[in-house]
Design a protein around this motif. Structure first.
Motif, PDB file in Angstrom:
ATOM      1  N   GLU A 212      49.413   8.308  67.906  1.00 52.34           N
ATOM      2  CA  GLU A 212      49.262   8.352  66.456  1.00 52.34           C
ATOM      3  C   GLU A 212      50.439   7.710  65.725  1.00 52.34           C
ATOM      4  O   GLU A 212      50.265   7.155  64.640  1.00 52.34           O
ATOM      5  CB  GLU A 212      49.119   9.810  65.992  1.00 52.34           C
ATOM      6  N   ALA A 216      50.689   4.085  63.033  1.00 45.38           N
ATOM      7  CA  ALA A 216      51.041   4.465  61.661  1.00 45.38           C
ATOM      8  C   ALA A 216      52.329   3.788  61.210  1.00 45.38           C
ATOM      9  O   ALA A 216      52.439   3.344  60.057  1.00 45.38           O
ATOM     10  CB  ALA A 216      51.178   5.991  61.572  1.00 45.38           C
ATOM     11  N   LEU A 227      50.088   6.911  50.878  1.00 44.60           N
ATOM     12  CA  LEU A 227      49.348   7.485  52.001  1.00 44.60           C
ATOM     13  C   LEU A 227      50.055   7.223  53.323  1.00 44.60           C
ATOM     14  O   LEU A 227      50.216   8.136  54.153  1.00 44.60           O
ATOM     15  CB  LEU A 227      47.933   6.902  52.031  1.00 44.60           C
ATOM     16  N   ASN A 228      50.506   5.999  53.526  1.00 46.27           N
ATOM     17  CA  ASN A 228      51.205   5.676  54.776  1.00 46.27           C
ATOM     18  C   ASN A 228      52.530   6.421  54.889  1.00 46.27           C
ATOM     19  O   ASN A 228      52.918   6.871  55.974  1.00 46.27           O
ATOM     20  CB  ASN A 228      51.436   4.174  54.868  1.00 46.27           C
ATOM     21  N   GLU A 230      53.171   9.356  53.639  1.00 43.77           N
ATOM     22  CA  GLU A 230      52.869  10.758  53.937  1.00 43.77           C
ATOM     23  C   GLU A 230      52.508  10.930  55.412  1.00 43.77           C
ATOM     24  O   GLU A 230      52.919  11.914  56.047  1.00 43.77           O
ATOM     25  CB  GLU A 230      51.710  11.230  53.058  1.00 43.77           C
ATOM     26  N   ARG A 231      51.757   9.991  55.974  1.00 49.68           N
ATOM     27  CA  ARG A 231      51.424  10.067  57.406  1.00 49.68           C
ATOM     28  C   ARG A 231      52.683   9.994  58.258  1.00 49.68           C
ATOM     29  O   ARG A 231      52.856  10.774  59.209  1.00 49.68           O
ATOM     30  CB  ARG A 231      50.482   8.928  57.776  1.00 49.68           C
ATOM     31  N   GLN A 234      54.617  13.330  58.142  1.00 49.40           N
ATOM     32  CA  GLN A 234      54.052  14.355  59.009  1.00 49.40           C
ATOM     33  C   GLN A 234      54.341  14.064  60.481  1.00 49.40           C
ATOM     34  O   GLN A 234      54.638  14.986  61.254  1.00 49.40           O
ATOM     35  CB  GLN A 234      52.544  14.442  58.773  1.00 49.40           C
ATOM     36  N   ILE A 235      54.263  12.810  60.864  1.00 49.29           N
ATOM     37  CA  ILE A 235      54.563  12.442  62.259  1.00 49.29           C
ATOM     38  C   ILE A 235      56.017  12.745  62.589  1.00 49.29           C
ATOM     39  O   ILE A 235      56.337  13.252  63.674  1.00 49.29           O
ATOM     40  CB  ILE A 235      54.233  10.959  62.487  1.00 49.29           C
TER      41      ILE A 235
END
Length: 442
Positions: A212, A216, A227-228, A230-231, A234-235
């Protein structure tokens, strides 16, 4: 005095209720050295009597409490708390806090398969069980009465040492001593399954995170968006959490490898064997009074003292356990290296994003300088227009009377207008050239 007495009675009642709740029975999955797994219900005190563990060691297995990864070697048991794997390993069986987690069922199947495959006859039993529904495939039989099971468990705890010494792991150890093939004792086979399950779980989580994370991060470098971002945030949070868990397991294995006494304490089967030898030697000395006092003293110095559970001068060969722990230490260290590489990739991506943002900021600053310079130049033109707009009598404002004067007035008007605009443009070009020459603009 009566209210005080009532309050004290209430406090005693609460303490008794708390003690009863603490000693409440719970389900345990029991995987013996031979035979199918079974579910038993037992209280804390019954488990303590059965394994010889103090209460503080059992608290490590409490699912409601958060303890770091731990492997504790005790006199009669090994306490394992690695990720989701929580177990009490003795020389004859493994006690697992029962759980409905599918990963727990997989761990029980792996554990019993590894135990049954330790000898040829047990491997044959395992082959027979593969074609039918067995406890290996479904190690969750319906539990019997809780009180009856606890009483049975308590009775078994009074003779736990004789039961362990007659377990199927004892012939394995004898075969390992007499033959060429080295067979690990039961506690090490169970410990290996615990280590394998914990390392496999962390490895799977790391692989999932890698699958994942890298796409990303690559997408973020090509397009910076909320959006990117935020991803990736989280990662990165998951990466920090998994790295901490892997580091704890690695530190625990490193601690065991650095402490030979802790590793020697985990040889449960061999300690029981030495205890039997010591007891047999003591009985032989009692039956043979011709042995001199000097020989007895020499025997006591060479043999471990099994009467009180301690082994004076006894130090087993820890090469087998050391090799086992080193194998999984290398595996968990490889997982940690993967996470370290992923962390470096995240840091490199963050540096690249910061460089891109700084470049955008520099471009915005340059645009601001250019617009400010254009404003100044336009203001200079406006000043010229203001000067011509003042109420001052000049020939340019005279009303022409003939066609020739009209053409001359128009020419002067356009010359003044184009001269003002050209002057502003020249001033702007000079200002931009000076800025680039001084390094303020690119």
């Amino acid at each position: 005095m009566r209210p005080a007495t009532g309050t004290g009675a209430g406090g005693v009642g609460r303490r008794k209720a708390g003690a009863a709740a603490a000693a409440a029975s719970r389900e345990w999955m029991v995987v013996p050295a031979s035979g199918p797994a079974r579910v038993e219900e037992a209280g804390k005190h019954a488990v303590m009597a059965r394994t010889g563990l103090p209460a503080r060691d059992l608290r490590v297995l409490d699912p409601l409490l958060s303890y770091p990864s731990t492997i504790l070697g005790r006199e009669r048991a090994i306490v394992v708390n690695l990720e989701r794997v929580k177990a009490v390993i003795t020389a004859a069986e493994v006690l697992l806090p029962n759980s409905k987690d599918p990963a727990f069922a997989r761990f029980v199947r792996d554990l019993q398969t590894r135990v049954l495959a330790s000898s040829s006859d047990q491997a044959a039993d395992l082959t027979d069980m593969e074609g039918e529904t067995s406890a290996v495939a479904s190690p969750f039989p319906a539990p019997n009465s809780s009180k009856g099971q606890e009483l049975e468990m308590t009775k078994k705890s009074t003779s736990v040492v004789p039961e362990m010494t007659t377990s199927s792991s004892m012939p394995d150890l004898a075969a390992a001593k007499d033959g060429n093939a080295k067979v690990l004792p039961f506690e090490f086979r169970a410990l290996e399954v615990c280590l394998e399950s914990a390392c496999r779980s962390l490895e799977e989580e790391t692989s999932t995170l890698e699958q994942e994370a890298y796409p990303a991060l690559d997408e973020l470098t090509s397009k910076i968006s909320t959006l990117n971002l935020e991803r990736v945030r989280q990662i990165k949070s998951r990466l920090v959490a998994i790295s901490g868990r892997v580091q704890k397991v690695r530190d625990e294995l490193e601690h065991l490898l650095d402490d030979e006494m802790d590793m020697a304490e985990m040889y449960l089967t061999e300690k029981l064997t030495q205890q039997e030898i010591s007891e047999a030697s003591s009985r032989a000395e009692v039956d043979n009074p011709s042995v001199t006092e000097e020989d007895r003293d020499e025997g006591y110095r060479s043999e471990p003292d099994g009467s009180n559970g301690s082994f004076i001068g006894y130090k087993p060969h820890i090469e087998e356990l050391e090799m086992l722990l080193e194998a999984y230490f290398v595996q968990i260290d490889g997982t940690l290296n993967k996470l370290s590489h992923l962390r470096e990739y995240v840091d490199d991506t963050e540096d690249y994003i910061n460089i891109m943002l700084d470049d955008k900021q520099n471009q915005l600053l340059q645009m601001g300088v250019m617009l400010s310079t254009a404003t100044v130049v336009i203001t200079a033109g406006v000043a010229v227009v203001g000067l011509f707009g003042m109420n001052i009598g000049i020939s340019l404002y005279d009303t022409p009377t003939t066609a020739e004067e009209t053409r001359a007035a128009n020419m002067k008007f356009w010359e003044t207008t184009f001269g003002t605009v050209t002057g502003c443009v020249i001033l702007y070009i000079i200002a931009m050239g000076w800025g680039k020459r001084s390094g303020l603009l690119q």
